[in-house]
Design a protein around this motif. Structure first.
Motif, PDB file in Angstrom:
ATOM      1  N   LEU A  46       0.824  -1.207   0.000  1.00 38.97           N
ATOM      2  CA  LEU A  46       0.000   0.000   0.000  1.00 38.97           C
ATOM      3  C   LEU A  46       0.861   1.261   0.000  1.00 38.97           C
ATOM      4  O   LEU A  46       0.575   2.218  -0.730  1.00 38.97           O
ATOM      5  N   ALA A  47       1.912   1.260   0.800  1.00 37.60           N
ATOM      6  CA  ALA A  47       2.782   2.437   0.869  1.00 37.60           C
ATOM      7  C   ALA A  47       3.466   2.707  -0.470  1.00 37.60           C
ATOM      8  O   ALA A  47       3.573   3.864  -0.908  1.00 37.60           O
ATOM      9  N   GLU A  57      -4.584   7.501   6.193  1.00 35.98           N
ATOM     10  CA  GLU A  57      -5.312   6.989   5.028  1.00 35.98           C
ATOM     11  C   GLU A  57      -4.861   5.576   4.682  1.00 35.98           C
ATOM     12  O   GLU A  57      -5.683   4.707   4.351  1.00 35.98           O
ATOM     13  N   LEU A  58      -3.561   5.343   4.749  1.00 37.65           N
ATOM     14  CA  LEU A  58      -3.029   4.008   4.471  1.00 37.65           C
ATOM     15  C   LEU A  58      -3.514   3.007   5.520  1.00 37.65           C
ATOM     16  O   LEU A  58      -3.840   1.862   5.195  1.00 37.65           O
ATOM     17  N   LYS A  59      -3.565   3.441   6.759  1.00 38.67           N
ATOM     18  CA  LYS A  59      -4.036   2.573   7.835  1.00 38.67           C
ATOM     19  C   LYS A  59      -5.500   2.201   7.628  1.00 38.67           C
ATOM     20  O   LYS A  59      -5.904   1.044   7.817  1.00 38.67           O
ATOM     21  N   GLN A  60      -6.310   3.156   7.203  1.00 41.46           N
ATOM     22  CA  GLN A  60      -7.722   2.876   6.948  1.00 41.46           C
ATOM     23  C   GLN A  60      -7.883   1.907   5.784  1.00 41.46           C
ATOM     24  O   GLN A  60      -8.718   0.988   5.829  1.00 41.46           O
ATOM     25  N   LEU A  61      -7.078   2.096   4.742  1.00 44.72           N
ATOM     26  CA  LEU A  61      -7.104   1.171   3.599  1.00 44.72           C
ATOM     27  C   LEU A  61      -6.737  -0.238   4.041  1.00 44.72           C
ATOM     28  O   LEU A  61      -7.349  -1.225   3.614  1.00 44.72           O
ATOM     29  N   GLN A  62      -5.734  -0.334   4.888  1.00 40.75           N
ATOM     30  CA  GLN A  62      -5.295  -1.631   5.399  1.00 40.75           C
ATOM     31  C   GLN A  62      -6.412  -2.300   6.188  1.00 40.75           C
ATOM     32  O   GLN A  62      -6.693  -3.494   5.995  1.00 40.75           O
ATOM     33  N   ASN A  63      -7.080  -1.555   7.044  1.00 43.59           N
ATOM     34  CA  ASN A  63      -8.202  -2.102   7.817  1.00 43.59           C
ATOM     35  C   ASN A  63      -9.327  -2.577   6.903  1.00 43.59           C
ATOM     36  O   ASN A  63      -9.882  -3.668   7.081  1.00 43.59           O
ATOM     37  N   ASP A  64      -9.679  -1.740   5.926  1.00 46.28           N
ATOM     38  CA  ASP A  64     -10.761  -2.084   4.998  1.00 46.28           C
ATOM     39  C   ASP A  64     -10.420  -3.319   4.188  1.00 46.28           C
ATOM     40  O   ASP A  64     -11.282  -4.164   3.916  1.00 46.28           O
ATOM     41  N   PHE A  65      -9.136  -3.412   3.788  1.00 49.99           N
ATOM     42  CA  PHE A  65      -8.718  -4.595   3.029  1.00 49.99           C
ATOM     43  C   PHE A  65      -8.905  -5.864   3.854  1.00 49.99           C
ATOM     44  O   PHE A  65      -9.446  -6.865   3.358  1.00 49.99           O
ATOM     45  N   TYR A  66      -8.460  -5.866   5.090  1.00 47.21           N
ATOM     46  CA  TYR A  66      -8.546  -7.088   5.896  1.00 47.21           C
ATOM     47  C   TYR A  66      -9.995  -7.487   6.178  1.00 47.21           C
ATOM     48  O   TYR A  66     -10.309  -8.688   6.231  1.00 47.21           O
ATOM     49  N   ARG A  67     -10.878  -6.532   6.347  1.00 48.06           N
ATOM     50  CA  ARG A  67     -12.294  -6.888   6.521  1.00 48.06           C
ATOM     51  C   ARG A  67     -12.826  -7.581   5.268  1.00 48.06           C
ATOM     52  O   ARG A  67     -13.519  -8.595   5.344  1.00 48.06           O
ATOM     53  N   GLN A 264      -9.471   0.189 -12.178  1.00 48.26           N
ATOM     54  CA  GLN A 264     -10.469  -0.374 -11.274  1.00 48.26           C
ATOM     55  C   GLN A 264      -9.963  -0.394  -9.827  1.00 48.26           C
ATOM     56  O   GLN A 264     -10.696  -0.052  -8.899  1.00 48.26           O
ATOM     57  N   ILE A 265      -8.710  -0.790  -9.651  1.00 48.74           N
ATOM     58  CA  ILE A 265      -8.143  -0.848  -8.302  1.00 48.74           C
ATOM     59  C   ILE A 265      -8.114   0.532  -7.664  1.00 48.74           C
ATOM     60  O   ILE A 265      -8.459   0.692  -6.489  1.00 48.74           O
ATOM     61  N   LEU A 266      -7.740   1.554  -8.432  1.00 48.35           N
ATOM     62  CA  LEU A 266      -7.648   2.903  -7.893  1.00 48.35           C
ATOM     63  C   LEU A 266      -9.006   3.453  -7.466  1.00 48.35           C
ATOM     64  O   LEU A 266      -9.089   4.310  -6.575  1.00 48.35           O
ATOM     65  N   GLU A 267     -10.069   2.972  -8.086  1.00 54.50           N
ATOM     66  CA  GLU A 267     -11.415   3.432  -7.726  1.00 54.50           C
ATOM     67  C   GLU A 267     -11.807   2.957  -6.325  1.00 54.50           C
ATOM     68  O   GLU A 267     -12.409   3.707  -5.554  1.00 54.50           O
ATOM     69  N   ASP A 268     -11.502   1.711  -5.995  1.00 56.88           N
ATOM     70  CA  ASP A 268     -11.798   1.135  -4.675  1.00 56.88           C
ATOM     71  C   ASP A 268     -10.665   0.189  -4.296  1.00 56.88           C
ATOM     72  O   ASP A 268     -10.784  -1.029  -4.445  1.00 56.88           O
ATOM     73  N   PRO A 269      -9.558   0.715  -3.792  1.00 52.01           N
ATOM     74  CA  PRO A 269      -8.346  -0.091  -3.584  1.00 52.01           C
ATOM     75  C   PRO A 269      -8.510  -1.247  -2.609  1.00 52.01           C
ATOM     76  O   PRO A 269      -7.794  -2.251  -2.714  1.00 52.01           O
ATOM     77  N   GLN A 270      -9.408  -1.138  -1.655  1.00 50.15           N
ATOM     78  CA  GLN A 270      -9.505  -2.154  -0.592  1.00 50.15           C
ATOM     79  C   GLN A 270      -9.922  -3.526  -1.100  1.00 50.15           C
ATOM     80  O   GLN A 270      -9.751  -4.523  -0.399  1.00 50.15           O
ATOM     81  N   TYR A 271     -10.429  -3.586  -2.333  1.00 48.17           N
ATOM     82  CA  TYR A 271     -10.955  -4.853  -2.841  1.00 48.17           C
ATOM     83  C   TYR A 271      -9.941  -5.666  -3.639  1.00 48.17           C
ATOM     84  O   TYR A 271     -10.275  -6.724  -4.172  1.00 48.17           O
ATOM     85  N   TRP A 272      -8.716  -5.171  -3.753  1.00 48.33           N
ATOM     86  CA  TRP A 272      -7.672  -5.942  -4.453  1.00 48.33           C
ATOM     87  C   TRP A 272      -6.903  -6.794  -3.449  1.00 48.33           C
ATOM     88  O   TRP A 272      -6.954  -6.559  -2.236  1.00 48.33           O
ATOM     89  N   LEU A 273      -6.158  -7.781  -3.943  1.00 47.76           N
ATOM     90  CA  LEU A 273      -5.462  -8.737  -3.086  1.00 47.76           C
ATOM     91  C   LEU A 273      -4.094  -8.189  -2.666  1.00 47.76           C
ATOM     92  O   LEU A 273      -3.057  -8.611  -3.180  1.00 47.76           O
ATOM     93  N   TRP A 274      -4.076  -7.294  -1.697  1.00 45.75           N
ATOM     94  CA  TRP A 274      -2.845  -6.635  -1.274  1.00 45.75           C
ATOM     95  C   TRP A 274      -1.912  -7.559  -0.503  1.00 45.75           C
ATOM     96  O   TRP A 274      -0.720  -7.251  -0.344  1.00 45.75           O
TER      97      TRP A 274
END
Length: 288
Positions: A46-47, A57-67, A264-274
């Protein structure tokens, strides 16, 4: 793995959806907050991909991804027992008619996408909506029992599965009208032929199979994007990226589908396999 399947995967797959998501919530706490599964990988990915985002913002993305990641893991267990009716309700193809002109011309196509949202739902949901025979390329698991179970589960509603080792033979011999699914966002760690480009702000090796077979077999390239409507419900939309592959110079097809996935990833990044080690392959001098 046999024991894990019968004691964990199969029983979970039979549970009602609300219970499934209760387990997902618990898994989020255990896997992310306590065990911290691949947190370093996700954090670094993510960084590197979003250098302009703040730490919060990165921390929130990380949380959203794991959920989301916990959801799709449990949803993937559910696939082992899902009925076709339920699969059709939870995975809806919005524009399958986009394939009709190619089918009417007797033309097979390539469908390209990435590990975005729930790709396992695509396996059990796509074939219902289309006239082409759906085909997916898979990587053989080391455990034969789980490999066989996964193939049976993914292919139970019409999808045909072929291994990476069979791809060349399949394209040479297939007489059916097919839509062959390529997941083009995995790290090509052992592939000899790759294409280097910039993807998510990083120099990235991209597998060349989509472009190779599109040009060799004159197959149009369709991008398939999965969007999440709500927990356990997805919509699928296709768009024609490349209609005539012969008109494109080397690398242009690969650039096209890579940039479309990036959009597509940039639109909603949390849904990709980070959590995937996407950038483990580094460019060497012989790759120039």
């Amino acid at each position: 793995m046999r024991l894990f399947y019968y004691l964990v995967i199969k029983p979970i797959s039979l549970l009602p959806w609300p219970v499934i998501y209760g387990i997902s919530n618990l898994l989020y706490i255990v896997g992310y907050k306590i065990i911290r599964h691949r947190v370093d990988v996700v954090k670094q990915n993510l960084a590197n991909s979003f250098p302009d985002k703040s730490p919060s913002e990165l921390k929130q993305l990380q949380n959203d991804f794991y959920r989301h990641f916990c959801d799709i893991m449990l949803e993937s267990f559910k696939i082992f027992s899902i009925s076709q009716k339920e699969a059709n309700e939870r995975f809806v193809a919005l524009n399958p008619q986009i394939l009709k002109p190619f089918h009417d011309k007797g033309q097979s196509v390539i469908l390209v996408g990435g590990h975005y949202n729930n790709w396992e739902m695509l396996a059990v949901g796509l074939d219902y909506y289309i006239d082409h025979q759906s085909v997916a390329i898979y990587h053989r698991m080391k455990n034969k029992f789980m490999n066989d179970k996964a193939l049976k589960s993914r292919g139970k509603y019409g999808l045909k599965m072929i291994s990476r080792q069979e791809v060349k033979e399949f394209f040479a011999e297939s007489k059916d009208l097919t839509i062959t699914i390529f997941g083009a966002d995995q790290s090509p760690s052992i592939a000899k032929k790759v294409y280097w480009t910039n993807f998510l702000n990083q120099e990235t090796a991209v597998m060349f199979g989509v472009e190779k077979f599109a040009k060799e077999k004159n197959l149009p390239v369709i991008f398939g994007g999965i969007t999440k409507v709500k927990r356990g419900h997805y919509e699928f939309k296709m768009e024609v990226l490349i209609e005539d592959p012969s008109q494109y110079a080397h690398g242009e097809i690969t650039e096209a589908h890579t940039k479309r996935l990036e959009k597509q990833i940039l639109e909603d990044p949390q849904y990709w396999l980070w959590s995937h080690k996407r950038w483990k392959r580094k460019r060497k001098s012989e790759d120039a």
